[in-house]
Write a protein that holds these residues in place. Sequence first.
Motif, PDB file in Angstrom:
ATOM      1  N   GLU A  67      -7.384  -2.788  -2.636  1.00 54.37           N
ATOM      2  CA  GLU A  67      -6.373  -1.798  -1.798  1.00 54.37           C
ATOM      3  C   GLU A  67      -4.562  -2.181  -2.867  1.00 54.37           C
ATOM      4  OE1 GLU A  67      -6.584  -0.005  -0.122  1.00 54.37           O
ATOM      5  OE2 GLU A  67      -8.973   0.493  -0.362  1.00 54.37           O
ATOM      6  N   GLU A  68      -4.460  -3.209  -3.526  1.00 52.67           N
ATOM      7  CA  GLU A  68      -3.381  -3.167  -4.492  1.00 52.67           C
ATOM      8  C   GLU A  68      -3.568  -2.888  -5.676  1.00 52.67           C
ATOM      9  OE1 GLU A  68      -1.675  -7.609  -6.114  1.00 52.67           O
ATOM     10  OE2 GLU A  68      -3.655  -7.567  -5.610  1.00 52.67           O
ATOM     11  N   LEU A  69      -2.144  -2.221  -5.512  1.00 50.95           N
ATOM     12  CA  LEU A  69      -1.478  -1.546  -6.629  1.00 50.95           C
ATOM     13  C   LEU A  69      -0.761  -2.589  -7.097  1.00 50.95           C
ATOM     14  CD1 LEU A  69      -0.465   0.945  -8.319  1.00 50.95           C
ATOM     15  CD2 LEU A  69       1.435   0.805  -6.558  1.00 50.95           C
ATOM     16  N   VAL A  70      -1.166  -2.337  -9.077  1.00 54.62           N
ATOM     17  CA  VAL A  70      -0.663  -3.802  -9.853  1.00 54.62           C
ATOM     18  C   VAL A  70       1.029  -2.790 -10.541  1.00 54.62           C
ATOM     19  CG1 VAL A  70      -1.202  -4.795 -11.799  1.00 54.62           C
ATOM     20  CG2 VAL A  70      -2.866  -4.418 -10.169  1.00 54.62           C
ATOM     21  N   GLY A  71       0.350  -1.145 -10.765  1.00 51.76           N
ATOM     22  CA  GLY A  71       1.090  -1.338 -11.666  1.00 51.76           C
ATOM     23  C   GLY A  71       0.885   0.809 -12.120  1.00 51.76           C
ATOM     24  N   ALA A  72       1.153   0.884 -13.478  1.00 52.67           N
ATOM     25  CA  ALA A  72       1.237   1.966 -14.366  1.00 52.67           C
ATOM     26  C   ALA A  72       1.082   2.360 -15.468  1.00 52.67           C
ATOM     27  CB  ALA A  72       1.806   3.713 -13.723  1.00 52.67           C
ATOM     28  N   VAL A  73      -0.013   3.029 -16.034  1.00 54.49           N
ATOM     29  CA  VAL A  73       0.220   3.164 -17.332  1.00 54.49           C
ATOM     30  C   VAL A  73       0.510   4.515 -17.552  1.00 54.49           C
ATOM     31  CG1 VAL A  73      -1.218   2.929 -19.807  1.00 54.49           C
ATOM     32  CG2 VAL A  73      -1.567   1.615 -17.912  1.00 54.49           C
ATOM     33  N   MET A  74       1.180   4.875 -18.669  1.00 55.80           N
ATOM     34  CA  MET A  74       1.651   6.462 -18.999  1.00 55.80           C
ATOM     35  C   MET A  74       1.246   6.223 -20.760  1.00 55.80           C
ATOM     36  SD  MET A  74       5.818   8.427 -19.031  1.00 55.80           S
ATOM     37  CE  MET A  74       5.887   7.124 -20.485  1.00 55.80           C
ATOM     38  N   VAL A  96       0.573  -0.881  -0.039  1.00 55.45           N
ATOM     39  CA  VAL A  96      -0.095   0.251   0.598  1.00 55.45           C
ATOM     40  C   VAL A  96       0.982   1.075  -0.192  1.00 55.45           C
ATOM     41  CG1 VAL A  96      -1.999   1.288   1.766  1.00 55.45           C
ATOM     42  CG2 VAL A  96      -1.852  -1.269   1.585  1.00 55.45           C
ATOM     43  N   PRO A  97       1.000   2.054  -1.153  1.00 53.65           N
ATOM     44  CA  PRO A  97       1.984   2.833  -1.681  1.00 53.65           C
ATOM     45  C   PRO A  97       1.736   4.357  -1.063  1.00 53.65           C
ATOM     46  CG  PRO A  97       1.370   2.080  -3.190  1.00 53.65           C
ATOM     47  CD  PRO A  97       0.722   1.168  -2.662  1.00 53.65           C
ATOM     48  N   SER A  98       2.347   4.886   0.051  1.00 54.39           N
ATOM     49  CA  SER A  98       2.360   6.725   0.335  1.00 54.39           C
ATOM     50  C   SER A  98       3.681   7.268  -0.320  1.00 54.39           C
ATOM     51  CB  SER A  98       2.405   6.001   1.736  1.00 54.39           C
ATOM     52  OG  SER A  98       3.694   6.005   2.574  1.00 54.39           O
ATOM     53  N   GLU A  99       3.040   8.340  -0.172  1.00 60.38           N
ATOM     54  CA  GLU A  99       3.883   9.559  -0.330  1.00 60.38           C
ATOM     55  C   GLU A  99       5.284   9.445   0.657  1.00 60.38           C
ATOM     56  OE1 GLU A  99       2.488  13.087   2.593  1.00 60.38           O
ATOM     57  OE2 GLU A  99       2.435  12.875   0.428  1.00 60.38           O
ATOM     58  N   SER A 150       7.160  12.507  -5.018  1.00 58.18           N
ATOM     59  CA  SER A 150       7.002  13.261  -5.935  1.00 58.18           C
ATOM     60  C   SER A 150       5.603  12.902  -6.288  1.00 58.18           C
ATOM     61  CB  SER A 150       7.554  11.998  -7.108  1.00 58.18           C
ATOM     62  OG  SER A 150       6.937  11.069  -6.993  1.00 58.18           O
ATOM     63  N   PRO A 151       5.524  14.233  -7.540  1.00 57.32           N
ATOM     64  CA  PRO A 151       3.792  13.973  -8.469  1.00 57.32           C
ATOM     65  C   PRO A 151       3.590  12.527  -8.849  1.00 57.32           C
ATOM     66  CG  PRO A 151       5.166  15.792  -9.134  1.00 57.32           C
ATOM     67  CD  PRO A 151       6.095  15.181  -8.447  1.00 57.32           C
ATOM     68  N   MET A 152       4.349  11.926  -9.108  1.00 60.79           N
ATOM     69  CA  MET A 152       3.778  10.402  -9.615  1.00 60.79           C
ATOM     70  C   MET A 152       3.945   9.239  -8.468  1.00 60.79           C
ATOM     71  SD  MET A 152       3.536  10.315 -12.480  1.00 60.79           S
ATOM     72  CE  MET A 152       4.364  11.390 -14.247  1.00 60.79           C
ATOM     73  N   ALA A 153       4.186   9.972  -7.741  1.00 56.89           N
ATOM     74  CA  ALA A 153       3.834   8.596  -5.869  1.00 56.89           C
ATOM     75  C   ALA A 153       2.829   8.894  -5.422  1.00 56.89           C
ATOM     76  CB  ALA A 153       4.682   8.980  -5.411  1.00 56.89           C
ATOM     77  N   HIS A 154       2.472  10.254  -5.887  1.00 54.60           N
ATOM     78  CA  HIS A 154       1.430  10.639  -5.595  1.00 54.60           C
ATOM     79  C   HIS A 154      -0.259  10.044  -6.031  1.00 54.60           C
ATOM     80  CE1 HIS A 154       1.323  13.207  -1.915  1.00 54.60           C
ATOM     81  NE2 HIS A 154       2.742  13.989  -2.291  1.00 54.60           N
ATOM     82  N   VAL A 155       0.486  10.014  -7.705  1.00 53.85           N
ATOM     83  CA  VAL A 155      -0.668   8.978  -8.340  1.00 53.85           C
ATOM     84  C   VAL A 155      -0.477   8.042  -7.638  1.00 53.85           C
ATOM     85  CG1 VAL A 155      -1.248   8.380 -10.503  1.00 53.85           C
ATOM     86  CG2 VAL A 155       0.111  10.801 -10.416  1.00 53.85           C
ATOM     87  N   LEU A 156      -0.395   7.302  -7.943  1.00 55.66           N
ATOM     88  CA  LEU A 156      -0.304   6.084  -7.791  1.00 55.66           C
ATOM     89  C   LEU A 156      -0.517   5.392  -6.219  1.00 55.66           C
ATOM     90  CD1 LEU A 156       3.087   4.611  -8.688  1.00 55.66           C
ATOM     91  CD2 LEU A 156       1.014   4.139 -10.170  1.00 55.66           C
ATOM     92  N   LEU A 214      -2.017   7.215 -15.373  1.00 60.32           N
ATOM     93  CA  LEU A 214      -3.034   6.860 -14.593  1.00 60.32           C
ATOM     94  C   LEU A 214      -2.262   5.574 -14.060  1.00 60.32           C
ATOM     95  CD1 LEU A 214      -4.377   6.241 -17.764  1.00 60.32           C
ATOM     96  CD2 LEU A 214      -6.070   7.129 -16.596  1.00 60.32           C
ATOM     97  N   PRO A 215      -3.151   5.201 -12.510  1.00 60.40           N
ATOM     98  CA  PRO A 215      -2.739   4.135 -12.037  1.00 60.40           C
ATOM     99  C   PRO A 215      -3.563   3.025 -12.015  1.00 60.40           C
ATOM    100  CG  PRO A 215      -4.030   5.098 -10.754  1.00 60.40           C
ATOM    101  CD  PRO A 215      -4.103   5.800 -11.890  1.00 60.40           C
TER     102      PRO A 215
END
Length: 616
Positions: free
Chosen positions: A313-320, A221-224, A261-267, A307-308
Amino acid sequence: MPGDQVQPTPRILLTQAELAAIANAMDRAEGVGEHAERLLAELTLARRILDGCPAGVAVLDRDLRYLYVNDALALLNGVPAADHIGRRLPDLLPDLESSEQLLEQVLRTGVPQIVTVGGQTPADGAGDNRWWLGAYHRLSSSSGEILGVAGVVLEVTDALRGREHLVRAGNRMALLDEANRTTGATLDLRQACQALADLLVPRFADYAAVDVADPEGTPRVPSEHYPLRLRRIALATTPELAEVSSPLGRLDEFVVHRAGSPMAHVLADRRPLVLSHPDDEAMRQFSPSPERKEHLLRMGAHSGIYLPLAVHEELVGAVMVFRAGDSPRLTDTDTELLGDLTDRAATGIAHAVRYTREHETALEMQRAFLNAPTVTGPGVETLGRYLPAGSGAEVGGDWFDTLALPHDRTLLVVGDVMGHGVRAAAAMSEYRSVLRTLAIQGSSPDFILLQAERTALTLELDRVATCLLALLDPRRERVTFSNAGHIPPLLVTPDGTRTLLSLPVAPPLGVGLGSFTATTVPLPPGSVLLLCTDGLVERRDRDIETGLHTLATLPITPTAPLSTLLDTVITHLDPTASEDDVAILLARTKPTPDEPDQLGWLPPGWAKPRPGVKPL
């Protein structure tokens, strides 16, 4: 148009006022016939029908100038009815798709036409296009003289927009279904991610990258407060950007987003970051490094979105994704659709991630166990190979083992735990350890299997396993087998004779019905034994008997190196096409010295004492 000189045009229609005046005159006149009165009544009724029709009605002369419009058409056009008379269509409605060519065709050929036109009229204040359905036919006199064209117009804007919404909704559902189907159709992580990237380019973007969270560098569960490390799994780009976009990232490299970072906030917040009008600061946020920001700007990237990919609650990854050059900017509608697409795709990719991680864990367990040192007694050489199943199938519990035993004997073991995945690999390690422990006690193969059966029941192992033991005794030139539900071994004698041994088969270990039998057969020096698991000979599209026949007829040369024999087996039976993993064990005996072993058996690595030296 104001200032235009209106050309005179012949009158072929009477106004209602003129019809009323004629009726009054006829009432005062004497001797007016009944036929004339009926004709006047019909003309008056027809005029009332035209004037009161809710559809727009127009009559144009031979020069396609308006002779008549009813109030409904004047309202549609936003121009008073009187201002139409004597003017042409382009003069009154310059922002309307011109249909004069169609009217000229109707006038020339006399063939009626129905057409839909769109555009804007002075009645439109919102600036949006509208659409009208018009039906036109030629007017002629009783003598055949061409008088002009008549048309009836209905507005169909709402109907077309409704149909457009339905089409757009249908396309949207088809895209979402495609995203769900293509990413969920495989458990191969790279294929699932590439399916999403290929769906996005070129339909929605000029560049797309799919990153998956690295379990060792990203908290669940990532955080800033924590840096996030993702691995790039898939890329897609238009041909124009293929070369210039390569510095943005390559497959399998890690992309690290610093904490806060902004990307960390996105995820962490599961909210997309949208760039619709990027400047230097926005592009800096969009790219994890200054170098990549420069590449994005050099490529002409003008809008993008990060996009996350998450499931609950599980973070899988991201799409740019981003658009560049002449491509239109991303709109709010695009952003919403992209969010829905990635949400659908996240489930399939999450399944592939979990499968891949379990597959790799089980494979590492298999390799760790099979890489454990194995020792053979004198007069025996062995070579084994473990082949994990191909794409789409899980790692199973197949294994092989060799163990040096007292009196220069060697125990060969090949087994197959039922099922797949980490639990099967763990059960395999337990069976392997049990069999090793029991074999060291010097028991016969059938007794080893009997004790292993009892131990499995005592430990409540939840997986059964087939197993084949072969106790090689080169001094006595014999081998003793015991089989627990396993496929038979292949024996190749020095003269090249190949025999698929028919052994008594007991139920697999762990069933609780074990009654095992030992079978001893001659084993001349130079003989080759081949033991394997059923994945080598069994296929979904091939009967196991066919595979066993192929095994029994392999062109094996007993004197060839074991590595060459192993290559022969793999070439002819092609285990890469199997849906199950495969374990293969080859063994060859060789002549042993005739002198007896005075010390009996010593553990591997222990040296025999020199004469006159007592062993410890």
